[in-house]
Design a protein around this motif. Structure first.
Motif, short mmCIF file in Angstrom:
data_model
loop_
_atom_site.label_atom_id
_atom_site.label_comp_id
_atom_site.label_asym_id
_atom_site.label_seq_id
_atom_site.Cartn_x
_atom_site.Cartn_y
_atom_site.Cartn_z
N VAL A 209 66.10 6.94 -167.98
CA VAL A 209 67.59 6.28 -168.28
C VAL A 209 68.07 5.90 -167.15
N VAL A 210 68.79 4.97 -166.84
CA VAL A 210 69.44 4.38 -165.83
C VAL A 210 70.86 4.07 -166.16
N SER A 211 71.70 4.82 -165.23
CA SER A 211 73.08 5.08 -165.51
C SER A 211 73.78 3.68 -165.18
N LYS A 212 75.14 3.17 -165.86
CA LYS A 212 75.62 1.87 -165.70
C LYS A 212 75.98 1.91 -164.08
N GLN A 213 76.20 2.93 -163.44
CA GLN A 213 76.93 3.09 -162.34
C GLN A 213 75.61 2.80 -161.33
N VAL A 214 74.57 3.23 -161.42
CA VAL A 214 73.44 2.64 -160.87
C VAL A 214 73.10 1.26 -160.90
N LEU A 215 72.97 0.68 -162.18
CA LEU A 215 72.88 -0.73 -162.37
C LEU A 215 73.95 -1.44 -161.47
N TYR A 216 75.18 -0.92 -161.73
CA TYR A 216 76.33 -1.82 -161.04
C TYR A 216 76.02 -1.72 -159.40
N ASP A 217 75.69 -0.70 -158.87
CA ASP A 217 75.50 -0.40 -157.64
C ASP A 217 74.31 -1.43 -156.97
N ALA A 218 73.54 -1.49 -157.82
CA ALA A 218 72.28 -2.20 -157.60
C ALA A 218 72.64 -3.55 -157.36
N VAL A 219 73.48 -4.19 -158.20
CA VAL A 219 74.07 -5.53 -158.10
C VAL A 219 75.22 -5.89 -157.32
N TYR A 220 76.39 -4.98 -157.18
CA TYR A 220 77.38 -5.08 -156.50
C TYR A 220 77.77 -4.24 -155.44
N GLY A 221 76.95 -2.94 -155.50
CA GLY A 221 77.31 -1.76 -154.84
C GLY A 221 77.71 -2.03 -153.25
#
Length: 236
Positions: free
Chosen positions: A169-181
């Protein structure tokens, strides 16, 4: 893709940043003061999976060790002006993933980073297949039932990150950081939900099964899942 760039020579830093931009890599400046922070501070400051491109300086080995002490497991690449087998061995032994001799083209740097990320996620090949979907790690659009499905750059970054972690499971924060972090231009906090919805629709529309492929795990995040096989019912 975003990457922290440590290059204390201003002209060289600008040249590297311009070259990386050719492969859609955003170079975020990381100076000595940033890399020398206490490990617990670095851990909070850096997005999960953040990549680092470090110039070879007398302090670089210390910076590598500090990043690893901070439990930052993303790619670390060292770049040097001249080939030096002993220095390369030292950087790799300190925790770097790769050591390259300049000049280097951005497209090669991107592939080197993607290769490190694939191996870290347990993927040796250039792609992974989940059900009817084949996700490529080299920038190509995914195939669904043999047909390429166009994704935007950010949609592709999200799907690739889910595919690299297909068993987790990948958290929303990790996905957010992957794109915008590492970006200074950060959008509203529901943007990942919007992108997930768009990706789901595209994959589902192209899939013969109609499966949405991205599962929401309540309070935890998202997971890339294949359709469950249909269970045959016993004849009465």
């Amino acid at each position: 893709m975003n990457i922290y760039l440590y290059e204390p020579r201003d002209a060289r830093h600008r040249g590297l940043a311009d070259e990386l931009a050719r492969a859609d890599i955003v170079a975020v400046p990381a100076d000595a003061r940033f890399l020398d922070r206490p490990p617990e501070t670095l851990r909070v400051a850096c997005p999960e999976g953040a990549a680092f491109l470090l110039a070879d300086t007398p302090e670089t080995l210390d910076y590598i060790r500090n990043l690893r002490r901070a439990e930052l497991h993303g790619p670390i690449l060292v770049m040097r002006d001249l080939r030096n087998a002993r220095a390369t061995a030292d950087s790799l032994d300190a925790g770097a993933d790769d050591d390259v001799v300049l000049p280097i083209k951005a497209v090669e740097m991107r592939s080197r980073i993607n290769s490190i990320l694939r191996r870290a996620g347990g993927h040796a090949a250039e792609s992974t297949t989940v059900g009817e979907v084949t996700v490529y790690f080299d920038g190509r659009n995914p195939d669904v039932c043999g047909v390429a499905v166009h994704l935007s750059r950010r949609e592709h970054a999200i799907l690739r990150h889910l595919a690299l972690n297909a068993t987790r499971v990948v958290s929303k924060q990790v996905l957010y950081d992957a794109v915008y972090g590492l970006s200074e231009d950060q959008p509203f906090d529901k943007v990942i939900d919007v992108y997930i919805c768009k990706i789901r629709k595209k994959l589902s529309a192209a899939a013969a099964s109609g499966h949405v492929y991205i599962e929401t795990v309540h309070r935890r995040g998202y997971k890339l899942t294949a359709p469950q096989p249909v269970q045959a019912t016993a004849a009465e």
